[in-house]
Design a protein around this motif. Sequence first.
Motif, PDB file in Angstrom:
ATOM      1  N   MET A  25     -50.053  -2.685 -23.832  1.00 19.79           N
ATOM      2  CA  MET A  25     -48.730  -2.124 -24.108  1.00 19.79           C
ATOM      3  C   MET A  25     -47.976  -1.916 -22.803  1.00 19.79           C
ATOM      4  N   ARG A  26     -46.792  -2.485 -22.742  1.00 17.84           N
ATOM      5  CA  ARG A  26     -45.968  -2.383 -21.536  1.00 17.84           C
ATOM      6  C   ARG A  26     -45.174  -1.071 -21.569  1.00 17.84           C
ATOM      7  N   VAL A  27     -45.449  -0.188 -20.610  1.00 19.18           N
ATOM      8  CA  VAL A  27     -44.762   1.089 -20.494  1.00 19.18           C
ATOM      9  C   VAL A  27     -43.836   1.037 -19.277  1.00 19.18           C
ATOM     10  N   GLN A  28     -42.548   1.228 -19.506  1.00 11.96           N
ATOM     11  CA  GLN A  28     -41.609   1.356 -18.393  1.00 11.96           C
ATOM     12  C   GLN A  28     -41.408   2.832 -18.084  1.00 11.96           C
ATOM     13  N   MET A  29     -41.616   3.204 -16.832  1.00  9.73           N
ATOM     14  CA  MET A  29     -41.342   4.568 -16.379  1.00  9.73           C
ATOM     15  C   MET A  29     -39.934   4.581 -15.796  1.00  9.73           C
ATOM     16  N   LEU A  30     -39.029   5.306 -16.458  1.00  5.39           N
ATOM     17  CA  LEU A  30     -37.604   5.264 -16.134  1.00  5.39           C
ATOM     18  C   LEU A  30     -37.057   6.687 -16.030  1.00  5.39           C
ATOM     19  N   GLY A  31     -36.603   7.058 -14.846  1.00  6.46           N
ATOM     20  CA  GLY A  31     -36.145   8.418 -14.620  1.00  6.46           C
ATOM     21  C   GLY A  31     -34.683   8.502 -14.243  1.00  6.46           C
ATOM     22  N   LEU A  32     -34.143   9.716 -14.366  1.00  2.00           N
ATOM     23  CA  LEU A  32     -32.752   9.979 -14.022  1.00  2.00           C
ATOM     24  C   LEU A  32     -32.685  11.202 -13.121  1.00  2.00           C
ATOM     25  N   CYS A  33     -32.026  11.028 -11.971  1.00  2.00           N
ATOM     26  CA  CYS A  33     -31.801  12.121 -11.033  1.00  2.00           C
ATOM     27  C   CYS A  33     -30.292  12.258 -10.831  1.00  2.00           C
ATOM     28  N   ALA A  44     -48.734   7.065 -11.822  1.00  2.00           N
ATOM     29  CA  ALA A  44     -50.032   6.481 -12.157  1.00  2.00           C
ATOM     30  C   ALA A  44     -50.760   7.296 -13.223  1.00  2.00           C
ATOM     31  N   LEU A  45     -50.789   8.615 -13.074  1.00  2.00           N
ATOM     32  CA  LEU A  45     -51.507   9.449 -14.039  1.00  2.00           C
ATOM     33  C   LEU A  45     -50.776   9.520 -15.372  1.00  2.00           C
ATOM     34  N   THR A  46     -49.445   9.499 -15.340  1.00  2.00           N
ATOM     35  CA  THR A  46     -48.702   9.491 -16.597  1.00  2.00           C
ATOM     36  C   THR A  46     -49.020   8.239 -17.395  1.00  2.00           C
ATOM     37  N   ARG A  47     -49.018   7.103 -16.734  1.00  7.43           N
ATOM     38  CA  ARG A  47     -49.338   5.851 -17.430  1.00  7.43           C
ATOM     39  C   ARG A  47     -50.777   5.873 -17.952  1.00  7.43           C
ATOM     40  N   ARG A  48     -51.710   6.382 -17.134  1.00  9.58           N
ATOM     41  CA  ARG A  48     -53.111   6.462 -17.560  1.00  9.58           C
ATOM     42  C   ARG A  48     -53.289   7.400 -18.750  1.00  9.58           C
ATOM     43  N   ASP A  49     -52.679   8.576 -18.683  1.00  8.45           N
ATOM     44  CA  ASP A  49     -52.891   9.572 -19.727  1.00  8.45           C
ATOM     45  C   ASP A  49     -52.160   9.214 -21.012  1.00  8.45           C
ATOM     46  N   PHE A  50     -51.023   8.531 -20.912  1.00  2.00           N
ATOM     47  CA  PHE A  50     -50.350   8.066 -22.122  1.00  2.00           C
ATOM     48  C   PHE A  50     -51.239   7.100 -22.883  1.00  2.00           C
ATOM     49  N   ALA A  51     -51.974   6.257 -22.171  1.00  2.00           N
ATOM     50  CA  ALA A  51     -52.851   5.294 -22.834  1.00  2.00           C
ATOM     51  C   ALA A  51     -53.897   5.986 -23.695  1.00  2.00           C
ATOM     52  N   GLN A  52     -54.267   7.212 -23.308  1.00  2.00           N
ATOM     53  CA  GLN A  52     -55.288   7.940 -24.062  1.00  2.00           C
ATOM     54  C   GLN A  52     -54.729   8.583 -25.332  1.00  2.00           C
ATOM     55  N   VAL A  53     -53.416   8.793 -25.382  1.00  2.00           N
ATOM     56  CA  VAL A  53     -52.830   9.492 -26.538  1.00  2.00           C
ATOM     57  C   VAL A  53     -51.733   8.660 -27.210  1.00  2.00           C
ATOM     58  N   GLN A  54     -51.696   7.369 -26.935  1.00  2.00           N
ATOM     59  CA  GLN A  54     -50.584   6.564 -27.436  1.00  2.00           C
ATOM     60  C   GLN A  54     -50.570   6.484 -28.957  1.00  2.00           C
ATOM     61  N   GLY A  55     -51.695   6.784 -29.601  1.00  3.27           N
ATOM     62  CA  GLY A  55     -51.710   6.816 -31.058  1.00  3.27           C
ATOM     63  C   GLY A  55     -50.753   7.850 -31.614  1.00  3.27           C
ATOM     64  N   LEU A  56     -50.582   8.954 -30.927  1.00  7.93           N
ATOM     65  CA  LEU A  56     -49.621   9.971 -31.351  1.00  7.93           C
ATOM     66  C   LEU A  56     -48.204   9.421 -31.281  1.00  7.93           C
ATOM     67  N   TRP A  57     -47.910   8.668 -30.224  1.00  5.14           N
ATOM     68  CA  TRP A  57     -46.581   8.071 -30.102  1.00  5.14           C
ATOM     69  C   TRP A  57     -46.357   7.025 -31.189  1.00  5.14           C
ATOM     70  N   GLN A  58     -47.346   6.204 -31.452  1.00  2.00           N
ATOM     71  CA  GLN A  58     -47.197   5.156 -32.455  1.00  2.00           C
ATOM     72  C   GLN A  58     -46.955   5.742 -33.839  1.00  2.00           C
ATOM     73  N   ALA A  59     -47.506   6.922 -34.108  1.00  2.00           N
ATOM     74  CA  ALA A  59     -47.343   7.549 -35.421  1.00  2.00           C
ATOM     75  C   ALA A  59     -45.919   8.040 -35.646  1.00  2.00           C
ATOM     76  N   GLU A  60     -45.244   8.488 -34.587  1.00  3.05           N
ATOM     77  CA  GLU A  60     -43.926   9.096 -34.768  1.00  3.05           C
ATOM     78  C   GLU A  60     -42.815   8.441 -33.958  1.00  3.05           C
ATOM     79  N   GLY A  61     -43.157   7.617 -32.977  1.00  6.61           N
ATOM     80  CA  GLY A  61     -42.127   6.983 -32.161  1.00  6.61           C
ATOM     81  C   GLY A  61     -41.548   7.884 -31.098  1.00  6.61           C
ATOM     82  N   LYS A  62     -42.078   9.086 -30.957  1.00  3.97           N
ATOM     83  CA  LYS A  62     -41.668  10.031 -29.926  1.00  3.97           C
ATOM     84  C   LYS A  62     -42.898  10.821 -29.500  1.00  3.97           C
ATOM     85  N   LEU A  63     -42.960  11.117 -28.200  1.00  7.60           N
ATOM     86  CA  LEU A  63     -44.080  11.909 -27.689  1.00  7.60           C
ATOM     87  C   LEU A  63     -43.699  12.443 -26.319  1.00  7.60           C
ATOM     88  N   SER A  64     -44.043  13.711 -26.066  1.00  9.76           N
ATOM     89  CA  SER A  64     -43.864  14.258 -24.720  1.00  9.76           C
ATOM     90  C   SER A  64     -45.224  14.464 -24.072  1.00  9.76           C
TER      91      SER A  64
END
Length: 271
Positions: free
Chosen positions: A1-9, A137-157
């Motif tokens: 799964m391709r995750v783009q990390m995109l921020g706004l400052c 790096a850790l955000t991308r790693r940790d999202f991979a562990q809980v991405q099922g929650l995102w897939q269920a609802e399409g939103k996750l923090s």
Amino acid sequence: MRVQMLGLCRFSYLGLRGYQVEHDSIEARRAYLYDPDRLARRWLWFTTVALPGWLAQTDPDFTLVVMTGPDLPEPWLGQLRALCDSVAQLRLSLVEPMDYHLQACRAAIAPHLDPQADVIGHFRHDDDDAVALDYVALTRRDFAQVQGLWQAEGKLSLDYGRGLMMEAREGQLRFTPRICHNMGVALTVFLPPQAEQTALHFNHTKLAQWMPGVQISRPLMFIRSIHGDSDSGDMGPGLPWKPEEGSINRLLRQRFGLRRGALAALSRQLL
């Protein structure tokens, strides 16, 4: 799964909404934001505290959009242009004042969405805060562990709650270790690429109204700055944690690439 990390400052973006300090007119807001002394202080915060962590991320696969107005005074507009031209991960977005701040944030972010991404990890970053060198790096790693929650609802923090509150007052610098819930810094909101929202569309103190959330309390991941120019000078709720004796200086170096001496010098410059 391709995750783009995109921020706004947002760097002194000229808008009437979206901040806790309010003004009655665009002229009053411009006078406040573009005051030369204030801009000089904001540039010091940005370059001394916020920027080092982004320049040294262990995972360089991210984009941070720096949003400001096209009439930002010189030399700061030129300095932002030069900085964003020299750093591949930084993008300068010049947005005219808009009636609605969230529309302005969307306008800044939209051109930088990766159409090939499966999910966008949206984050906000204030120009006086810091994230740890491995935040991406850790955000991308940790999202991979809980991405099922995102897939269920399409939103996750995904929230990293362990941080340091850095108070700069009257030339003095003080650090308070805190574990906070959805402070806003080191907090990522994962949305589908076609979503119209950004991280700014969701009040970070009320995220549970819109999505499931995961908090991770280790490692130390953020510094939040509190000073005379802060949009909010309140430390907010949280729990204390105790670093090893004498370890703050080491943590600043290892986790954020910062030197306490430089931060102390900054606090003295703000008098």
